[in-house]
Design a protein around this motif. Structure first.
Motif, PDB file in Angstrom:
ATOM      1  N   TRP A   1      37.561 -44.815 -55.421  1.00  0.00           N
ATOM      2  CA  TRP A   1      37.997 -44.113 -54.213  1.00  0.00           C
ATOM      3  C   TRP A   1      39.458 -44.416 -53.884  1.00  0.00           C
ATOM      4  CZ3 TRP A   1      40.169 -45.243 -49.526  1.00  0.00           C
ATOM      5  CH2 TRP A   1      40.262 -44.166 -48.643  1.00  0.00           C
ATOM      6  N   PHE A   2      39.872 -45.677 -53.972  1.00  0.00           N
ATOM      7  CA  PHE A   2      41.261 -46.028 -53.653  1.00  0.00           C
ATOM      8  C   PHE A   2      42.232 -45.290 -54.563  1.00  0.00           C
ATOM      9  CE2 PHE A   2      39.583 -49.324 -50.994  1.00  0.00           C
ATOM     10  CZ  PHE A   2      40.608 -49.654 -50.114  1.00  0.00           C
ATOM     11  N   TYR A   3      41.912 -45.266 -55.836  1.00  0.00           N
ATOM     12  CA  TYR A   3      42.783 -44.596 -56.791  1.00  0.00           C
ATOM     13  C   TYR A   3      42.839 -43.096 -56.493  1.00  0.00           C
ATOM     14  CZ  TYR A   3      44.929 -43.435 -61.264  1.00  0.00           C
ATOM     15  OH  TYR A   3      45.776 -42.976 -62.241  1.00  0.00           O
ATOM     16  N   PHE A   4      41.683 -42.549 -56.226  1.00  0.00           N
ATOM     17  CA  PHE A   4      41.591 -41.127 -55.892  1.00  0.00           C
ATOM     18  C   PHE A   4      42.464 -40.782 -54.694  1.00  0.00           C
ATOM     19  CE2 PHE A   4      39.586 -37.583 -53.665  1.00  0.00           C
ATOM     20  CZ  PHE A   4      39.331 -36.676 -54.681  1.00  0.00           C
ATOM     21  N   SER A   5      42.306 -41.547 -53.644  1.00  0.00           N
ATOM     22  CA  SER A   5      43.016 -41.225 -52.407  1.00  0.00           C
ATOM     23  C   SER A   5      44.526 -41.427 -52.561  1.00  0.00           C
ATOM     24  CB  SER A   5      42.418 -42.041 -51.263  1.00  0.00           C
ATOM     25  OG  SER A   5      43.398 -42.638 -50.484  1.00  0.00           O
ATOM     26  N   PHE A   6      44.901 -42.299 -53.487  1.00  0.00           N
ATOM     27  CA  PHE A   6      46.325 -42.499 -53.783  1.00  0.00           C
ATOM     28  C   PHE A   6      46.897 -41.334 -54.579  1.00  0.00           C
ATOM     29  CE2 PHE A   6      49.834 -44.153 -56.330  1.00  0.00           C
ATOM     30  CZ  PHE A   6      50.564 -44.867 -55.399  1.00  0.00           C
ATOM     31  N   MET A   7      46.149 -40.883 -55.575  1.00  0.00           N
ATOM     32  CA  MET A   7      46.694 -39.909 -56.524  1.00  0.00           C
ATOM     33  C   MET A   7      46.542 -38.459 -56.076  1.00  0.00           C
ATOM     34  SD  MET A   7      48.070 -41.751 -58.843  1.00  0.00           S
ATOM     35  CE  MET A   7      48.451 -40.701 -60.251  1.00  0.00           C
ATOM     36  N   GLU A   8      45.631 -38.189 -55.196  1.00  0.00           N
ATOM     37  CA  GLU A   8      45.341 -36.792 -54.872  1.00  0.00           C
ATOM     38  C   GLU A   8      46.031 -36.290 -53.612  1.00  0.00           C
ATOM     39  OE1 GLU A   8      44.075 -34.943 -57.031  1.00  0.00           O
ATOM     40  OE2 GLU A   8      43.147 -36.393 -58.386  1.00  0.00           O
ATOM     41  N   VAL A   9      46.991 -37.029 -53.122  1.00  0.00           N
ATOM     42  CA  VAL A   9      47.685 -36.621 -51.896  1.00  0.00           C
ATOM     43  C   VAL A   9      48.184 -35.172 -51.985  1.00  0.00           C
ATOM     44  CG1 VAL A   9      49.653 -37.088 -50.389  1.00  0.00           C
ATOM     45  CG2 VAL A   9      48.380 -38.988 -51.362  1.00  0.00           C
ATOM     46  N   LYS A  10      48.683 -34.806 -53.168  1.00  0.00           N
ATOM     47  CA  LYS A  10      49.256 -33.464 -53.342  1.00  0.00           C
ATOM     48  C   LYS A  10      48.231 -32.353 -53.145  1.00  0.00           C
ATOM     49  CE  LYS A  10      53.049 -34.302 -56.539  1.00  0.00           C
ATOM     50  NZ  LYS A  10      52.846 -35.721 -56.887  1.00  0.00           N
ATOM     51  N   ASN A  11      46.970 -32.640 -53.432  1.00  0.00           N
ATOM     52  CA  ASN A  11      45.950 -31.605 -53.333  1.00  0.00           C
ATOM     53  C   ASN A  11      45.273 -31.539 -51.972  1.00  0.00           C
ATOM     54  OD1 ASN A  11      46.158 -30.729 -56.092  1.00  0.00           O
ATOM     55  ND2 ASN A  11      45.145 -32.637 -56.657  1.00  0.00           N
ATOM     56  N   MET A  12      45.691 -32.407 -51.061  1.00  0.00           N
ATOM     57  CA  MET A  12      44.990 -32.458 -49.775  1.00  0.00           C
ATOM     58  C   MET A  12      45.456 -31.356 -48.832  1.00  0.00           C
ATOM     59  SD  MET A  12      45.052 -36.547 -49.039  1.00  0.00           S
ATOM     60  CE  MET A  12      44.646 -37.703 -50.359  1.00  0.00           C
ATOM     61  N   SER A  13      44.550 -30.933 -47.956  1.00  0.00           N
ATOM     62  CA  SER A  13      44.930 -30.036 -46.867  1.00  0.00           C
ATOM     63  C   SER A  13      45.905 -30.795 -45.966  1.00  0.00           C
ATOM     64  CB  SER A  13      43.690 -29.669 -46.067  1.00  0.00           C
ATOM     65  OG  SER A  13      43.158 -30.823 -45.464  1.00  0.00           O
ATOM     66  N   PRO A  14      46.736 -30.069 -45.226  1.00  0.00           N
ATOM     67  CA  PRO A  14      47.694 -30.750 -44.333  1.00  0.00           C
ATOM     68  C   PRO A  14      47.010 -31.767 -43.424  1.00  0.00           C
ATOM     69  CG  PRO A  14      48.174 -28.411 -44.418  1.00  0.00           C
ATOM     70  CD  PRO A  14      46.908 -28.611 -45.217  1.00  0.00           C
ATOM     71  N   ALA A  15      45.847 -31.422 -42.904  1.00  0.00           N
ATOM     72  CA  ALA A  15      45.153 -32.339 -41.994  1.00  0.00           C
ATOM     73  C   ALA A  15      44.764 -33.633 -42.703  1.00  0.00           C
ATOM     74  CB  ALA A  15      43.906 -31.663 -41.420  1.00  0.00           C
ATOM     75  N   GLU A  16      44.208 -33.499 -43.916  1.00  0.00           N
ATOM     76  CA  GLU A  16      43.798 -34.700 -44.646  1.00  0.00           C
ATOM     77  C   GLU A  16      45.004 -35.512 -45.109  1.00  0.00           C
ATOM     78  OE1 GLU A  16      40.917 -36.271 -45.100  1.00  0.00           O
ATOM     79  OE2 GLU A  16      40.164 -34.799 -43.694  1.00  0.00           O
TER      80      GLU A  16
END
Lengths: 235, 235
Positions: free
Chosen positions: B133-148
């Motif tokens: 999860w930590f790695y995911f949340s670090f690497m996927e910032v670009k794919n997140m909705s503005p709110a997330e």
DNA sequence: GTCTATATACGGATAGAC
DNA sequence: GTCTATCCGTATATAGAC
């Protein structure tokens, strides 16, 4: 050295850089007029880094890319064979430039303490000057071909080793305290990478590149000081 | 505390965690039989993190995903409305769990020096336990909705502030040297993040999570020692 | 050299059977 | 609850005109 001085020292003209890229990729590139190639390669690299750093290389469509470069999709494909080839080209050229500049600045220095400080500063300044490329090469590991992935890993270990070697030499000469050099080097790298990976955070705090470099130098030196007079005290 | 002790202390059963997720997302989830939901959510989260951490969330096709979860695409869409919703769900649940565990372990401690060490260790141990999860949340910032994206940034600043507050308190009590607390906190975070971001490097050197935590504690404490007897010496 | 138009494949999402 | 079959948009890449 500060950032302004560093910038002057690497003042390779953009044209010179793109001419090298042209020569290195002459076989891939169908367009033959050198002036045209240089103008367009410049657009292509800038656009690819810009869009990729906003939404990721994989999410950058060739249509987006075509719009940003002001070149048609057809024209683009006469500069590289496929989107993956473009990725490789960007990585290869950046790595080459980084190694060249790092070595030029660090190798000549003799004294380990001066050298450690210089290596830290140069790395930070370089990642500032080439920020889009550093960020790109950090974030796009997942999209790389196995060969390019290996090269990127090798690059990471190579710069780790630069720091480890300086520490080993400094410890042998009694200038640094006894610490695991590989572990230290890896920690230093983590601090250096934060400058270009968490750019938004440093910008928000209005930290200048020189202030950041000062901080990291202090942080790292504190850990490698030879004797230790002070202690943190628990209440 | 070491990692083994930490693991015991957070021994929330997986089932309990997924039950919470089910309750929190009851409106999104069309399937009504709780036991089924829990079983499938577990598959869904694990598969999404696994594939995303290999090739990126955006590069994970619903067909890949369907194969990994052993659920058809039709079935998957009865657990979330869209691929983007799935992303949001993963991020929300992880953040909630992280904040809960961090606070539970750190808030009770009084002495700033003990607290700083504990905060460092807990953060490393937590990112080890929830590494995907930590790695995911670090690497996927670009794919997140503005709110997330905002929530993720807020999360980063929140944990920075935990460290900054400890340092401020410790400095006021005279246990730590005078350093810019925000800057220090940011540096500490960079070192902590390296543990789950550059996992391949630590694995290659066979560094255990406890050894890494020891190293970071030493590194950080050296910078915050009150008095400074030693110096690095230039030749 | 560069363009427009298009071939072809693959993406997310849904309808309706079971 | 879950599956299969399919809709339809968009992706990369290329052919051929200019």
């Amino acid at each position: 050295m500060n950032y302004q001085e560093f910038q002057k020292s690497i003042n390779v003209s953009k044209e010179q850089l793109y001419r090298e890229i042209y020569l290195a990729n002459r076989d891939q590139i169908q367009v033959k007029k050198e002036e045209t190639v240089i103008r367009n390669l410049s657009r292509i690299f800038d656009a690819a880094l810009k869009i990729s750093n906003e939404k990721g290389f994989q999410a950058m469509s060739m249509r987006d890319f075509s719009k940003e470069t002001a070149l048609s999709m057809g024209a683009l494909y006469s500069y590289f064979a496929s989107k993956d080839e473009l990725l490789d080209m960007i990585l290869r050229q950046g790595r080459q430039l980084v190694v060249r500049i790092l070595n030029a600045h660090i190798q000549p220095i003799e004294d380990p303490v001066t050298k450690l400080e210089a290596a830290i500063r140069i790395h930070i300044y370089l990642s500032e000057a080439l920020q889009p490329w550093f960020y790109f090469s950090f974030m796009e590991v997942k999209n790389m071909s196995p060969a390019e992935k290996e090269n990127t890993v090798a690059g990471e270990l190579y710069t780790d080793q630069i720091f480890a070697d300086i520490l080993i030499e400094g410890q042998a000469a009694g200038h640094f305290a006894a610490r695991d050099p590989q572990q230290s080097a890896s920690g230093i790298k983590a601090l250096l990478q934060d400058w270009y990976v968490k750019r938004w955070k440093h910008a928000r705090r209005q930290t200048s590149v020189d202030a950041y470099a000062d901080f990291i130098v202090d942080f790292v030196m504190a850990y490698h000081r030879v004797s230790d007079g002070g202690k943190v005290q628990r209440s």
